[in-house]
Write a protein that holds these residues in place. Sequence first.
Motif, mmCIF file in Angstrom:
data_model
loop_
_atom_site.group_PDB
_atom_site.id
_atom_site.type_symbol
_atom_site.label_atom_id
_atom_site.label_comp_id
_atom_site.label_asym_id
_atom_site.label_seq_id
_atom_site.Cartn_x
_atom_site.Cartn_y
_atom_site.Cartn_z
ATOM 1 N N GLY B 59 -35.144 11.494 12.981
ATOM 2 C CA GLY B 59 -34.580 10.628 11.933
ATOM 3 C C GLY B 59 -33.264 11.138 11.388
ATOM 4 N N VAL B 60 -33.067 12.455 11.489
ATOM 5 C CA VAL B 60 -31.770 13.023 11.121
ATOM 6 C C VAL B 60 -31.196 13.726 12.343
ATOM 7 C CG1 VAL B 60 -32.224 13.315 8.637
ATOM 8 C CG2 VAL B 60 -32.858 15.132 10.230
ATOM 9 N N PHE B 71 -26.187 17.764 8.892
ATOM 10 C CA PHE B 71 -27.203 16.810 9.309
ATOM 11 C C PHE B 71 -26.896 15.493 8.632
ATOM 12 C CE2 PHE B 71 -29.543 20.744 10.134
ATOM 13 C CZ PHE B 71 -30.125 20.446 11.362
ATOM 14 N N GLN B 72 -27.203 14.399 9.295
ATOM 15 C CA GLN B 72 -27.116 13.106 8.623
ATOM 16 C C GLN B 72 -28.151 12.182 9.235
ATOM 17 O OE1 GLN B 72 -22.907 12.231 9.417
ATOM 18 N NE2 GLN B 72 -23.538 10.576 10.778
ATOM 19 N N ALA B 73 -28.593 11.201 8.441
ATOM 20 C CA ALA B 73 -29.594 10.270 8.929
ATOM 21 C C ALA B 73 -29.060 9.608 10.197
ATOM 22 C CB ALA B 73 -29.905 9.226 7.875
ATOM 23 N N LEU B 77 -30.380 4.008 11.593
ATOM 24 C CA LEU B 77 -31.276 3.801 10.451
ATOM 25 C C LEU B 77 -30.516 3.416 9.182
ATOM 26 C CD1 LEU B 77 -33.583 6.908 10.977
ATOM 27 C CD2 LEU B 77 -34.081 4.547 11.600
#
Lengths: 204, 204, 291
Positions: B59-60, B71-73, B77
């Motif tokens: 998800g990330v 990190f990023q989504a 999403l």
Amino acid sequence: MSTINDAQLKQLIEASIFSADKPMSIDKLKTTVLAGIKVSNTKIKQILIDIEFDYSDRGVNLIKVASGYRFQAADHLGEMLGKMWQERPPKYSRALLETLALIAFKQPITRGEIENVRGVSVSSNIMRTLIERGWVKAVGHKEVPGRPSLYGTTNEFLDYFSLSSLSELPELIEPESLDLIAKKLESEFMGVSTQEETPKEQQL
Amino acid sequence: MSTINDAQLKQLIEASIFSADKPMSIDKLKTTVLAGIKVSNTKIKQILIDIEFDYSDRGVNLIKVASGYRFQAADHLGEMLGKMWQERPPKYSRALLETLALIAFKQPITRGEIENVRGVSVSSNIMRTLIERGWVKAVGHKEVPGRPSLYGTTNEFLDYFSLSSLSELPELIEPESLDLIAKKLESEFMGVSTQEETPKEQQL
Amino acid sequence: MTESQSTPPLPEQPVADVNNNDTTQMVQQALPLAFVRGEAVIDKPEDLFIPPDALEIFLEAFEGPLDFLLYLIKKQKFNIVDLPIQEITLQYMEYVDLMREMKLELAAEYLVMAAMLAEIKSRLLLPRNNVEDDDEEDPRAELIRRLQEYEIFKQAAADLDNLPRIERDTFLPHIDIPDTVQPEVIHPDVDFQELVVAFQVILKRAKAFTHHEITPEVLSTRERMSQLLERLAQTKDFVPFQTLFDVTEGKSGVVVTFLAVLELVKETLIEVIQTAAYGQIHVRSKPAEVE
């Protein structure tokens, strides 16, 4: 109601817990990111267990707190991770510098003696700061009532100020030579002429 | 220098990227969490590649932007995650975006030069917003009367748009080659065949 | 050619014909519709005459005269390369006149553009100079260059707006930091001079201070006293006197140690014993008094 496959659902829940700035409860998930998606509580719980397992051995872990689920840096990384943030305590006070100066130049010295010279009490805080900084340590006890600790400076103190010894303080050096003082003291204590003395012969 | 096993190193790097409020560069890692740990840049890079792979389907995701790793989504999403917040994200005026685009593509550039292209004055408000957001900064002065500031974009600007360098900005359109237009206009206006034109005559 | 005719706009007319050579007519047809609808953001019923406020709102939809000219050119499907200055000037002037009638505060940039258009037009109307003149160029060229450049950055701004960005499309993770994580403390720096000054201040203040003769030798002695005390504290036992000396320090070092021992004895911090005359001397730190 739209549908979504299990892999996507897991990604979505994971990303939303990561993105939220507060812990995410199952209810909150259902009213926000999962609104309009048909999914049971049991299913969500199962996914949370899966995610928890996936992250159990990683740098961040999924944890459950009172108000929901949250990712948290792994506990055991604590000390090492602390280096990410730096705290800068305020500059040292004059009281602290005077205390340090007295310990440096009059060591070994008790706290009471420092107080006598400075005319004010020395706060425990100051002593603690100096000891924690590694510049000062107790080197013994003075054999007077109460056996107060005697303080001296450490090698770290010397290293910090790039001194190989306290005698290197140019400002405080007086022109009297070491030999001269040695001579004077020797004659005072030993009552002997110093001309031919070797250190060995000076034994008590 | 202390040592640390590979698994711990990976956890530590992962946790620190997650914990940081800005993207983490390898240099930043080495001066903070990895200070005092003996580890090569090659090793750190290898670990980052590993982490990137581990998260590629989650998800990330780990991504590299101008000032480091973060990190990023997962991109896909984004739309669903947007539902988590009631607040509307900030909208930027065309005036601000045009000013920003000019600074990004024609940096270093003065405010006067921006105004020339846009045909209107640039409000101080816009410049202030861009500077306060950390997207734009004065990078020097143009050596012309008045020594106006020259502006350029920052890494934070690139980070905000998930770019790792200016070369990743969308390409500028080329409505028609300006030279071509010039030639055509001249031939029309002057009644001269374009064949015989010399470069000098084509200048606009 | 007629410059303009102030006839009332005809709101019921459809979008202007590109090939219409009657520019005055075209302007009149295009203006009201264009002002209220068109690519501008205003959401007003199509058949409405320009409400008093609409012009102002319309004006706000543009980023200035270049933006507005680009709009007129696109609206009329003019080819920018063959820009018919005559027609575009008429349209622009109509618009400026309308703004004046509405008593809107005209931005200076719009008036500058009007002047520029008028100038270009007048130059185009002048008889062409047949003499080959290197400096002569189409007066439209500069305008077109500016329009093109503006168009490039207008598009770049739109592209920038479409990039995924934080807060709108890109979401960053937030994690908790456990309590076990303690920030690294960066200690204040102290300059050695500060210490010296602090000490001098103390000396000045404490007039009754008895040991105010500070010499490097005394300092060495006191430092050695700390070192000796610390060393002796490591064991409860007596240590041989000579082991306290380090001959590599030379004569002066040995003397300092010796003086330190004497001082420590004087301050009753250590005990010195000698079991026989000329026998081995032993030293230990004074033990705590046993209750």
